[in-house]
Enzyme design. Structure first.
Site, mmCIF file in Angstrom:
data_model
loop_
_atom_site.group_PDB
_atom_site.id
_atom_site.type_symbol
_atom_site.label_atom_id
_atom_site.label_comp_id
_atom_site.label_asym_id
_atom_site.label_seq_id
_atom_site.Cartn_x
_atom_site.Cartn_y
_atom_site.Cartn_z
ATOM 1 C CB SER A 1 -6.216 -56.773 18.994
ATOM 2 O OG SER A 1 -5.771 -57.969 19.654
ATOM 3 C CB SER B 1 -3.245 -56.885 21.617
ATOM 4 O OG SER B 1 -3.260 -56.753 20.287
ATOM 5 C CE LYS C 1 -1.315 -53.782 18.532
ATOM 6 N NZ LYS C 1 -2.349 -54.860 18.521
#
Lengths: 500, 481
Positions: A191, A167, A88
């Site tokens: 997330s 997210s 990420k």
């Protein structure tokens, strides 16, 4: 197996392997690191339209594959040698651009590596790229990225594009689309778990403090925790063992040995006590299929020999508003450092005063959702309102943690859905932030209590996956994985998106 | 206590001070960067200091030790639970966008410093001492169009020491600052160097009619010397009196002192005051201290100046003044005590406070650079005590030691300065003097007692000052009969 003979292997099938299978083939020299990595790079190309990666690191990955092959040749294989992963874009990576999906950091290249990405790399994983995400990890649908929306590999009944959740949407899409075997995410209010549920993956957030936050761009420090996406519980266990561990560079990191989680794969749930919060089950607004999945999961665990115990989490209903006070409060302060003075985007204009420079830089550099949360956070901390919002929220946060603690005196794990609905269309809920925030209603309580929690795919609704959430007591990732594995063994559904 | 003479009668000063004392520590409060003063710009900046994304503060344990030590030195309560908060505001030399400080739960509370005033000892109460980070430095004078930032200072540990509004004159404020500085230096927790900015002072000032309620205060920021603190207070109090006497009201505001004009001016009004949005820093755990740890620090505490002064007066029979002078600086006190080994401390004190300090001052030399070490004074006093040299000769020896750093016995030998204490030789010299001055002898015998001094002088002159003065006195008296 498709790859039983060298040369006769079908490259695309390598992307379907479980981590343990890939490691076995590498070890026996049935496949090379280069082949494994190359097959994933090809898959990344094929699903470019998903926009899962902000910065692919192909050259870096090929270089690493070479090193892996050398190690394998010398029988110096590491625990996760050559496993292709996505990272990420919230994790700082040395000499590789790290943006947090924000214009503010769109040209930022760290000189340092986050502890978690370092930990997995030390175990041999190979980073294929930095994955897309909601800007500064703020969002539940991956529609707030400066680098564009991530599209789920799953499609709606009419073939419409769906959100992967957020997210960590890029990481979820990458793993679900077989463009990575695993991917790092971060979970502040859900997330990792919510996008895992939306994309049919296993997504784990360990206990707060298990993974170092060093080098992970902060959103809400008291909640942020690194997590991981995989396609099986065992893969998650392998990744977690590498990710977790004490780090003196993070004061909130826990100095407690990392458990042997893969051992939990071979233990049944017999004798475990599973708590089911009746009060939450009976509340309005939970879809029929979600309730069915919940009941089905309970039945599975019961038949496997676990005891099902009714519990209540009476304060959990306040979790959402509490979260949307505390997380923005911390974010408003954490994001103050992006001010145009040092490494960030800076507004270009002649004769700006310092205040003008701040205003213009931050107006240009942050997206709508980030600005909304900075404003909320600034408001709830401001004098005159702080007691009514921030201080009160902190008190309720403690009550929520107490509710869990009381339950964990009686049970080993709590079973909850991950999200109230399956993935929704990419244009839905965009104008209604509150409807968007409701996605996190089941994931937030464990975040506020700092507990380990994970989602595993457990049912389908109209062709779309639903996730079941397992929460255990602090530091007991072991029991959590046991329960998840127990469910996984008994859920005979193929969670591969159509066309993959 | 001092009052301000106004047109409507006298007004009383009410003063509270906030001192930012830079902690003596090799590294910063939350990072490993060096705190060395005077390094080239931005050469002592870590990723943490520059607030790079994902960087986290790590508390420097030594700074906690230093704060606890200071708290004990201020006879304060050490809080076993303290918390770091974020004080949020934007400024170019504050990379995080917040300062890490302790707002709600400081590490130290309720201390006291005793100061000497005209009315005697006065207790100035310390409200709190908390730990916080320093900011960097903005430089606005390097270019006509840009400002520059130096982050070397950014993140250095500070102890903010806040008093109650207990001081009643500029002089008391000055005494407080001096005393605080002495204590910090004794403890080794801050070098107290106001010129280098390692001790900075904000003053809160209000005025009132004696006995009346507290008035509205103004805060004067960053005053950089004891003298300027006094000037700032005097100016500010007078300004407030003039406003009040002309029927005005004091606005609570933050003001800046201008050392060139001696005036204070508005920096920001109450309306413009920052809302710092304090909240506990989620990157840091609360600081929890064990009693055992506090006891351990307590066991390393040096004797503090007040106790030392008392001991000097009691054990060495020094005057309060001499004791205070010697105790102002721990280095001086240590020097003094080393010089007193097995000799009369009172004599040592005299030599140190008058001769040594006089010469060092005159030549502008620091004590550490003095060629006269404690052992020199010790030997010299021993020689005075055993009669080898007189006090007068000692002055010659002292001057020589100051110049050359030679030991007294060497100087005495080389310069033949040994005191003449054998009565035969002294008698012989006296006889000579008496023979050479028959008129004076006559005069003395006829009642001019004052001439006795003349004879003493002549004898000393003939012996080059080496004759034992007591013996000269005694023998002269005897032989003049």
């Amino acid at each position: 197996m498709f790859y039983s003979t060298k040369g006769g292997r079908i490259m695309s099938e390598l992307t379907k392997l479980k981590i343990s299978e890939a490691l076995e083939l590498l070890k026996n020299k049935k496949i090379s690191a280069k082949e494994l990595v190359t097959s994933h790079i090809e898959q990344m190309e094929k699903c470019k339209n998903l926009n899962a990666f902000i910065t692919p690191t192909i050259d870096y990955a090929l270089e690493q594959a070479k090193i892996s092959d050398e190690r394998i040749a010398k029988n110096e294989m590491r625990k996760l040698e050559a496993i292709p992963v996505g990272v990420k874009d919230l994790f700082c990576t040395k000499n590789i651009r790290t943006t947090a999906a924000s214009k503010m950091l769109s040209n930022f290249t760290p000189t340092y590596e986050s502890t978690v990405s370092q930990n997995i790399a030390d175990n041999g994983t190979i980073m294929l790229g930095k994955t897309n995400m909601d800007e500064f990890a703020m969002g539940s649908s991956n529609t707030t990225s400066y680098f564009g929306n991530v599209i789920s590999p799953w499609r709606g009944a009419e073939g419409e594009e769906l959100v992967p959740g957020g997210s960590s949407g890029g990481s979820a899409a990458a793993v679900a689309a077989f463009a990575s075997m695993a991917a790092l995410g971060s979970d502040t209010g859900g997330s990792v778990r919510q996008p895992a549920a939306f994309t049919g993956l296993v997504g784990v957030k360990p206990t707060y403090g298990r993974c170092s936050r060093y080098g992970m761009v902060s959103f809400a420090s008291s909640l942020d925790q690194a997590g991981v996406f995989t396609r099986s519980v065992e893969d998650a266990a392998l990744m977690l063992e590498a990710m977790m561990g004490f780090d003196e560079k993070d004061s909130t990191s826990l100095n407690i040995p990392v458990p042997n989680l893969t051992k939990a794969m071979h233990e049944s749930v017999e004798g475990l006590k599973i708590g089911v919060p009746k009060d939450l089950m009976e509340q309005d607004g939970i879809g029929r299929s979600v309730l069915d999945m919940w009941q089905h999961s309970i039945d599975i665990l019961k038949s496997e020999g676990a005891a099902i115990i009714d519990i209540t989490l009476p304060t959990a209903k306040y979790a959402l508003p509490v979260y949307y006070v505390i997380a923005p409060a911390e974010a408003s302060s954490n994001l103050s450092r992006y001010d145009g003075v040092r490494y960030t985007h800076r507004a270009e204009q002649e004769h700006m005063t310092l205040d003008e420079m701040y205003e213009m830089t931050r107006s240009e550099g942050f997206g709508e959702e980030v600005k909304r949360r900075i404003l909320i956070g600034t408001y709830v901390l401001s004098s005159g309102f702080k007691d009514a919002y921030y201080t009160k929220a902190q008190k309720i946060r403690r009550l929520i943690a107490n509710d869990f603690n009381n339950s964990f005196a009686k049970v080993d794990a709590v079973l909850l859905p991950t999200a109230p609905t399956p993935a929704f269309g990419i244009n839905e809920k965009q104008d209604d932030p509150v409807a968007m925030y409701l996605n996190d209603i089941f994931t937030i309580p464990a975040s506020l209590a700092g507990l380990p929690a994970m989602s595993i795919p457990a049912a389908m609704e109209n062709g779309l996956p639903l996730g079941m959430q397992v929460i255990s007591k602090a530091l007991d990732e072991y029991s959590m994985l046991r329960v998840a594995r127990g469910l996984e063994r008994n859920i005979k559904i193929d969670f591969t998106p159509r066309g993959f | 206590m001092a009052f301000i003479e106004g047109n409507t009668g006298i007004w009383e000063y009410v003063i509270g001070l906030e001192v930012h004392a830079q902690i003596s520590s090799k590294s910063k409060l939350f990072s490993g960067s060096s705190t060395e003063f005077g390094a080239s710009t931005n050469s002592q900046v870590s990723l943490i200091d520059a607030a790079m994304p994902g960087m986290l503060p790590i508390l420097n344990q030594y700074c906690v030790d230093q704060a606890v030590k200071t708290g004990l030195g201020l006879k304060a309560k050490i809080n076993k639970y303290s918390v770091f908060d974020r004080k949020n505001y934007f400024y170019a030399d504050l990379p995080q966008g917040y300062q890490i400080s302790q707002f709600y739960y400081p590490i130290v509370e309720n201390g006291v410093i005793d100061i000497t005033t005209e009315e005697g000892i006065k207790h100035v109460r310390i409200n709190r001492l908390h730990l916080e980070q320093d900011a960097g430095k903005s430089m606005h004078d390097q270019s006509p169009t840009s400002s520059f930032i130096d982050l070397n200072r950014c993140g250095i540990g500070l102890m903010e020491i806040v008093t109650e509004p207990d001081m009643r004159s500029p002089l008391e404020a000055a005494e407080y600052l001096k005393k605080l500085r002495i204590i910090l230096r004794y403890l080794g927790t801050c070098d107290g160097d106001m010129e280098k900015g390692s001790m900075r002072c904000d003053a809160n000032i209000s005025v009132r009619k004696p006995g009346a309620e507290l008035g509205t205060r103004c805060e004067i920021k960053n005053v950089n010397s004891v003298r300027n603190v006094m000037r700032a207070i005097e100016y500010e109090a007078m300004r407030q009196v003039q406003i009040l006497e002309s029927g005005g009201k004091i606005d609570q505001e933050t003001r800046l002192f201008d050392a060139n004009t001696g005036e204070t001016r508005t920096m920001r009004s109450k309306e413009d005051a920052h809302d710092y949005r304090y909240f506990p820093d989620p990157d840091l755990l609360p600081v929890r201290l064990e009693q055992e740890f506090i006891d351990k620090i307590a066991s390393t505490m040096p004797e503090l100046p007040d106790d030392k002064i008392k001991r000097y007066i009691k054990d060495f029979e020094l005057t309060e003044y001499d004791a205070a002078v010697l105790c102002e600086d721990k280095m001086v006190a240590d020097y003094f005590e080393e010089a007193t080994q097995n000799v009369n401390a009172k004599i040592v004190a005299n030599w140190v406070t008058s001769e040594l300090f006089g010469m060092l001052n005159k030549e502008n030399i620091d004590l550490v650079d003095s060629k006269i070490k404690p052992v020199h004074i010790n030997n010299m006093v021993a020689l005075i005590e055993n009669g080898t040299i007189s006090g007068k000769i000692a002055k010659v020896v002292f001057e020589e030691m100051f110049k050359s750093g030679d030991m007294p016995d060497k100087i005495i030998k080389e310069k033949s300065l040994v005191q003449v204490s054998d009565s035969t030789s002294i008698k012989q010299v006296i006889e000579e003097v008496l023979l050479e001055n028959p008129e004076s002898v006559e005069g003395y015998k006829s009642g001019k007692d004052k001439l006795f001094g003349f004879f003493v002088g002549q004898v000393m002159k003939k012996t080059g000052g080496r004759a034992n003065p007591t013996m000269v006195n005694d023998l002269l008296k005897e032989m003049l009969q």
